[in-house]
Scaffold this motif. Structure first.
Motif, PDB file in Angstrom:
ATOM      1  N   ARG A  52      -5.964   6.085   3.885  1.00  0.00           N
ATOM      2  CA  ARG A  52      -4.799   5.217   4.096  1.00  0.00           C
ATOM      3  C   ARG A  52      -5.233   3.807   4.462  1.00  0.00           C
ATOM      4  NH1 ARG A  52      -2.771   9.761   6.880  1.00  0.00           N
ATOM      5  NH2 ARG A  52      -3.156   8.774   8.888  1.00  0.00           N
ATOM      6  N   ARG A  53      -6.261   3.699   5.296  1.00  0.00           N
ATOM      7  CA  ARG A  53      -6.741   2.382   5.695  1.00  0.00           C
ATOM      8  C   ARG A  53      -7.285   1.613   4.486  1.00  0.00           C
ATOM      9  NH1 ARG A  53     -11.469  -0.056   7.158  1.00  0.00           N
ATOM     10  NH2 ARG A  53     -11.288  -1.752   8.680  1.00  0.00           N
ATOM     11  N   ARG A  54      -8.069   2.303   3.651  1.00  0.00           N
ATOM     12  CA  ARG A  54      -8.608   1.641   2.459  1.00  0.00           C
ATOM     13  C   ARG A  54      -7.485   1.159   1.549  1.00  0.00           C
ATOM     14  NH1 ARG A  54     -12.154   6.091   2.272  1.00  0.00           N
ATOM     15  NH2 ARG A  54     -11.078   6.861   0.419  1.00  0.00           N
ATOM     16  N   MET A  55      -6.441   1.978   1.379  1.00  0.00           N
ATOM     17  CA  MET A  55      -5.332   1.582   0.527  1.00  0.00           C
ATOM     18  C   MET A  55      -4.575   0.402   1.121  1.00  0.00           C
ATOM     19  SD  MET A  55      -3.729   1.982  -2.272  1.00  0.00           S
ATOM     20  CE  MET A  55      -4.146   3.585  -2.945  1.00  0.00           C
ATOM     21  N   ARG A  56      -4.348   0.429   2.435  1.00  0.00           N
ATOM     22  CA  ARG A  56      -3.667  -0.706   3.083  1.00  0.00           C
ATOM     23  C   ARG A  56      -4.422  -2.005   2.851  1.00  0.00           C
ATOM     24  NH1 ARG A  56      -3.405   2.660   7.625  1.00  0.00           N
ATOM     25  NH2 ARG A  56      -4.979   1.432   8.718  1.00  0.00           N
ATOM     26  N   LEU A  57      -5.746  -1.951   3.046  1.00  0.00           N
ATOM     27  CA  LEU A  57      -6.541  -3.168   2.918  1.00  0.00           C
ATOM     28  C   LEU A  57      -6.609  -3.628   1.469  1.00  0.00           C
ATOM     29  CD1 LEU A  57      -9.435  -2.497   5.456  1.00  0.00           C
ATOM     30  CD2 LEU A  57      -7.483  -4.039   5.713  1.00  0.00           C
ATOM     31  N   PHE A  58      -6.655  -2.695   0.535  1.00  0.00           N
ATOM     32  CA  PHE A  58      -6.640  -3.094  -0.868  1.00  0.00           C
ATOM     33  C   PHE A  58      -5.337  -3.801  -1.217  1.00  0.00           C
ATOM     34  CE2 PHE A  58      -4.919  -1.696  -5.039  1.00  0.00           C
ATOM     35  CZ  PHE A  58      -5.553  -2.674  -5.802  1.00  0.00           C
ATOM     36  N   ILE A  59      -4.210  -3.221  -0.840  1.00  0.00           N
ATOM     37  CA  ILE A  59      -2.920  -3.815  -1.181  1.00  0.00           C
ATOM     38  C   ILE A  59      -2.756  -5.163  -0.490  1.00  0.00           C
ATOM     39  CG2 ILE A  59      -0.433  -3.525  -0.828  1.00  0.00           C
ATOM     40  CD1 ILE A  59      -0.802  -0.606  -1.642  1.00  0.00           C
ATOM     41  N   ALA A  60      -3.214  -5.268   0.755  1.00  0.00           N
ATOM     42  CA  ALA A  60      -3.168  -6.552   1.446  1.00  0.00           C
ATOM     43  C   ALA A  60      -4.070  -7.570   0.749  1.00  0.00           C
ATOM     44  CB  ALA A  60      -3.587  -6.379   2.904  1.00  0.00           C
ATOM     45  N   ALA A  61      -5.272  -7.140   0.346  1.00  0.00           N
ATOM     46  CA  ALA A  61      -6.234  -8.054  -0.271  1.00  0.00           C
ATOM     47  C   ALA A  61      -5.745  -8.567  -1.616  1.00  0.00           C
ATOM     48  CB  ALA A  61      -7.589  -7.374  -0.422  1.00  0.00           C
TER      49      ALA A  61
END
Length: 274
Positions: A52-61
């Protein structure tokens, strides 16, 4: 998407953006309207905490990458932005650039759902926003945009995030062909999925679980490209690639630390003409 229903993946992306504001305090991308429009509840409840953290950071990035590039284009004189597959994106409602026109393009069902969300949450729709209902698999983008008031003689900045993996290769080619008819100096930023020629058993299991979840909501990942494929497709439509960067590399750009993964989607920025 289910016929006549809004995109569930658009809703999930909005919730990831909202979660990023709270869990990482918007360290990569600030969006004060994300939680307002997404509503309560966290995204990716079927994933473990690290995923979930990786997905959050990808979408934010990817949002940060696109909006940083847009800011550069506006400084250079661009006065129009087209958001393809806008979903619950909020740029149009926190637009910091006076005079910048925003054209939100999306499937009619998703667009109607978004407008209901905006009304229900009290988010004001500025006069600078124009809604353009388009089904990428069926409708002619090059006709829809001018009909909605896009100035064909002036450069445009196009943001196209979280969409290409759900489209056929023909629909992607048709969209880029339409964008290639925009005025010289126009730009596009989009993300795309990479093929995995030799997936590990773990990757195969994760992909199968993802496909089952998407099938349950009438969606699936269809199209994957190598960076060379994308560069060639853009060149064929008159674009010069400015950046073609792995999403994981953006961790270093925005957080000042090495990537925590070795694979994932790519982001590309390209300009029409020389």
């Amino acid at each position: 998407m289910q016929t006549g229903e809004p995109s569930r993946t658009a809703y999930s992306a909005a919730r990831y953006r909202a979660d990023h504001q709270e869990l990482e305090r918007g360290a990569v991308f600030r969006d004060p309207l994300a939680r307002v429009i997404a509503g309560d509840g966290a995204a990716g409840e079927y994933l473990d905490e690290d995923a979930r953290r990786r997905m959050r950071l990808f979408i934010a990035a990817r949002s940060r990458f696109a909006e940083d590039a847009l800011a550069e284009a506006v400084t250079a004189g661009v006065g129009q932005v087209v958001v393809l597959g806008a979903g619950l994106d909020t740029f149009a409602y926190r637009n910091p650039f006076p005079g910048l026109r925003v054209f939100e393009v999306d499937h009619p069902a998703t667009q109607e759902w978004k407008r209901q969300r905006l009304a229900a949450t009290g988010i004001e729709v500025p006069a600078s926003v124009t809604y353009v209902p388009v089904d990428f698999e069926r409708d002619a983008l090059e006709l829809a945009l001018p009909a909605a008031g896009l100035d064909e003689g002036s450069p445009v900045f196009v943001i196209w995030l979280g969409v290409t993996v759900y489209l056929t290769a023909d629909a992607i080619s048709d969209t880029l062909r339409a964008l290639g008819r925009l005025a010289g100096g126009s730009e596009v930023v989009f993300d795309y999925g990479l093929p995995r020629p030799d997936p590990t058993p773990e990757q195969q299991a994760a992909a199968a679980a993802r496909d089952r979840r998407l099938a349950a909501i009438g969606e699936r990942w269809i199209s994957f490209f190598t960076p060379d494929d994308v560069s060639e497709l853009l060149r064929d439509n008159g674009f010069r690639v400015m950046e073609n960067v792995p999403a994981v590399a953006l961790a270093q750009r925005y957080l000042g630390r090495p990537p925590t993964a070795t694979a994932g989607p790519q982001l590309v920025r390209a300009r029409l003409g020389g």
